[in-house]
Write a protein that holds these residues in place. Sequence first.
Motif, PDB file in Angstrom:
ATOM      1  N   ARG A 118       0.768  -1.043  -0.199  1.00  0.00           N
ATOM      2  CA  ARG A 118      -0.101   0.053  -0.156  1.00  0.00           C
ATOM      3  C   ARG A 118       0.904   0.866  -0.351  1.00  0.00           C
TER       4      ARG A 118
ATOM      5  N   VAL B  35      -1.221   2.769  -9.339  1.00  0.00           N
ATOM      6  CA  VAL B  35      -1.713   1.830  -8.309  1.00  0.00           C
ATOM      7  C   VAL B  35      -2.031   0.635  -9.859  1.00  0.00           C
TER       8      VAL B  35
ATOM      9  N   PRO C 136      -2.175   4.910  -4.546  1.00  0.00           N
ATOM     10  CA  PRO C 136      -2.675   4.029  -3.739  1.00  0.00           C
ATOM     11  C   PRO C 136      -2.574   3.918  -2.112  1.00  0.00           C
TER      12      PRO C 136
ATOM     13  N   LEU D 286      -3.070  -3.700  -3.386  1.00  0.00           N
ATOM     14  CA  LEU D 286      -2.617  -2.603  -3.715  1.00  0.00           C
ATOM     15  C   LEU D 286      -1.586  -3.503  -5.157  1.00  0.00           C
TER      16      LEU D 286
ATOM     17  N   THR E 224       1.534  -1.560  -6.958  1.00  0.00           N
ATOM     18  CA  THR E 224       1.623  -0.257  -7.665  1.00  0.00           C
ATOM     19  C   THR E 224       3.143  -0.465  -8.133  1.00  0.00           C
TER      20      THR E 224
ATOM     21  N   PHE F  15      -9.681  -1.368  -1.681  1.00  0.00           N
ATOM     22  CA  PHE F  15      -9.407  -1.008  -0.915  1.00  0.00           C
ATOM     23  C   PHE F  15      -9.621  -0.705  -0.098  1.00  0.00           C
TER      24      PHE F  15
ATOM     25  N   MET G 170      -9.724   7.427  -5.445  1.00  0.00           N
ATOM     26  CA  MET G 170      -9.434   6.981  -6.694  1.00  0.00           C
ATOM     27  C   MET G 170     -10.264   6.424  -7.170  1.00  0.00           C
TER      28      MET G 170
ATOM     29  N   VAL H  34     -10.144   0.687  -7.830  1.00  0.00           N
ATOM     30  CA  VAL H  34      -9.263   0.287  -6.858  1.00  0.00           C
ATOM     31  C   VAL H  34      -9.532   0.573  -5.324  1.00  0.00           C
TER      32      VAL H  34
END
Length: 377
Positions: free
Chosen positions: A20, A94, A103, A123, A125, A117, A109, A113
């Motif tokens: 994250r 992301v 993220p 997530l 990245t 979350f 977002m 996404v």
Amino acid sequence: MPTGGEAVSPLSGAAPVARRVPLRGRTAAPPGSLPVRPIFPFTAIVGQEEMKLSLILNVIDPKIGGVMIMGDRGTGKSTAVRALVDLLPEITVVSDDPFNSDPEDPESMSDFVREKFKNNEPLFTNKKKIAMVDLPLGATEDRVCGTIDLERALTEGVKAFEPGLLAQANRGILYVDEVNLLDDHLVDVLLDAAASGWNTVEREGISISHPARFILIGSGNPEEGELRPQLLDRFGLHAQIGTVQDPELRVKIVEQRASFDESPLFFRKKYQTQQEKLMNLLIAARQRLNTVQISSELRIGISQVCAQLNIDGLRGDIVTNRAAKALACFEGRQQVTVKDILRVMPLCLCHRLRKDPLETIDSGEKVRETFQKVFAI
């Protein structure tokens, strides 16, 4: 001024990782690396200091709200904007999201996404350069906003969405050359997205929204028509540029352009050190921006100037504060000075003054005169 080439391709990010927290390492490609088509180096542009400063301040603080560059044809407007691509820092996005979602920012977002979350799903990245997207004058509304596949929506019950230019520009830069010639319906689309930070596409009762927070950069020639006041006010800064009159500078510009045309890669290599230095300054300034302070006395002075100039709304006050802080940060100061405000205030307020056809004084000079009265300098 020289005229440049196409935008450089975004760097490929590191291998995706399930986490994250954004990756902290910044590994920008050297400005001398091989682009799709060589771009004229930003640090090689001669003159037009207001335009270059406006672009740099927006890179440091995207919340300034973009810049409108108006001036004669052939003065390097497009060249400067496209040269900015080399200097854009990296952001964490992301990996499997077409909207470049952050993220660590649930509020901006995309729905896809945000759902992950909320469900505490990992997530993935990666890092990528801030994108600069060109909006062509002939673009259709579907190309700009995106399209919904109605057939799939009706037969399969899924919201099949083809992202448009606003999706690509999220958390990046949207550049409109000859923005004063843009169709009115596209201007309205840009106004809506710029005001809300979201783009909504509705077709036959189906609605899809996605984040569309971008720095709006426009350029144009005032001889080809005025910009609608509603759109002009959306630009944080306004840089008015003209043809260089100094014969020595004109010769230098011609020589620079000739050298670049003869051997673009060799010319870029000569400016690699300056490009890297400026890029590092921009990255450091973005990281330190929140530490820069501006005193309450200076804030009050800024608002006094805006009030005496009869600036509509508070956007002028807000942008001037942000631009002054970005300038102080760029030049390595922790505290905004009166000189910082004087340098940025004409860029922030000139296009927000009420137009008086009988007034002969230059709008920039009017801003500076009012500034000197308020700050007693």
